[in-house]
Write a protein that holds these residues in place. Structure first.
Motif, PDB file in Angstrom:
ATOM      1  N   ALA A   1       0.787  -1.458  -0.129  1.00 13.11           N
ATOM      2  CA  ALA A   1       0.014   0.043  -0.024  1.00 13.11           C
ATOM      3  C   ALA A   1       0.969   1.375   0.249  1.00 13.11           C
ATOM      4  N   TYR A   2       1.910   1.284   0.794  1.00 11.06           N
ATOM      5  CA  TYR A   2       2.861   2.434   0.967  1.00 11.06           C
ATOM      6  C   TYR A   2       3.438   2.574  -0.345  1.00 11.06           C
TER       7      TYR A   2
ATOM      8  N   THR B   1       2.352   1.745  -3.498  1.00 12.56           N
ATOM      9  CA  THR B   1       1.691   2.063  -4.419  1.00 12.56           C
ATOM     10  C   THR B   1       1.213   3.693  -4.203  1.00 12.56           C
TER      11      THR B   1
END
Length: 320
Positions: free
Chosen positions: A313-314, A316
């Motif tokens: 997530a980071y 992305t």
């Protein structure tokens, strides 16, 4: 464009192989000269395994790409916790409940807070570098004192005759092989760093991405591969203390040694985005280890999935 990616990959491979060769050569040279294995493991091996990050950061500053240097260190620390611990936990789980890493972990948190505090000066300069290296010296001195006391109390074998205590030590390695390892490391590290930095910067310009973002993602992930490989093997061998110690030690060295030394070469301006987001992600990721280190909880597969998902997530978010 494919050739640029291939050259970046080539630079990374050269870095990793050269770093491994330098560690093997330096360890065996030191042991042959009678330097205790304990001192070797606390100094030469620690610096040797951080050599790829160091060479990349120094090259980046010399080539006026300081964002790559800072991004490499911050991104590596984030990857070390979320990915390097997450993936092995998914594969085999990490039995961290019996680990005793609290003191080193506290040192890492102090180093992280100091690093963030110095970042608010707007740049890491000569003074910042001296402060970081002074803290590093204190940490190494404390670790040496603890380890020396432990070995005096428990070890039956003299320190200088215990080469197996250090990764890569071979008491039967001939002198010519030691020299070859040293030469490969000393030649390969600057070569690999130069190739990787140049081509990573080309990739950044081509896609309109800043050097800082490339450092936080592509370069950081690449330089975390040795730690990932070590931690996966430690998890498979049920050596959670090795896995956790590897990550904590690597993160502390990145903050204190890599940026400390690089700051002496030239100033490293801090992008405002680092102050708003990335540095706090790094600190937040470090705090996620509190249950494992402070409350002695195992890092199971569910936790591993969560850590890995947070890293994806980071990355992305940074690339979006």
């Amino acid at each position: 464009m494919i050739s640029v990616w291939l050259f970046a990959l080539l630079g990374l491979v050269i870095l990793l192989l050269a770093g491994d060769a330098l560690v093997k050569g330096a360890v065996n040279l030191s042991l042959r000269l009678g330097v205790p294995a304990l001192i070797v493991s606390l100094t030469i091996v620690a610096f040797g395994t951080s050599a790829p990050e160091l060479l990349i950061s120094v090259n980046a500053v010399l080539e006026n790409k300081p964002g790559l240097a800072l991004g490499n260190v911050v991104g590596s620390n984030i990857a070390n916790i979320l990915l390097v611990l997450g993936v092995p936990a998914i594969i085999a789980g990490l039995q961290t409940s019996e680990c005793n890493s609290l003191k080193t972990y506290v040192f890492m948190l102090i180093a992280s807070c100091l690093f963030i505090g110095l970042a608010f000066w707007g740049e890491f300069n000569f003074v910042s570098g001296l402060i970081l290296l002074a803290v590093l010296f204190f940490v190494l001195a404390d670790a040496f004192r603890d380890a020396h006391q432990h070995r005096r109390a428990n070890a039956q074998v003299p320190v200088t005759n215990d080469p197996e205590a250090v990764e890569g030590a071979d008491p039967d390695m001939p002198w010519w092989q030691i020299v070859v390892f040293l030469l490969l490391g000393l030649v390969g590290l600057p070569l690999g760093a130069d190739i990787l930095v140049d081509n990573a910067s080309i990739i950044a310009r081509t896609y309109g991405v800043s050097d800082s973002v490339i450092g936080l993602t592509l370069v950081a992930l690449g330089t975390s591969l040795p730690e990932l490989a070590t931690t996966v093997m430690a998890a498979l061998r049920k050596q959670a203390d090795v896995a956790l110690g590897n990550v904590i030690g690597s993160n502390m060295f990145n903050l204190l040694a890599i940026i400390g030394i690089t700051s002496l070469v030239g100033p490293i301006p801090v992008d405002p985005e680092f102050l708003k987001f990335d540095l706090w992600v790094m600190l937040g990721a470090s705090l996620l280890l509190i249950p494992a280190v402070v409350f002695c909880r195992d890092i199971g597969r569910v936790w591993g999935v969560a850590l890995t998902a947070l890293y994806l997530a980071y990355v992305t978010f940074v690339l979006s």
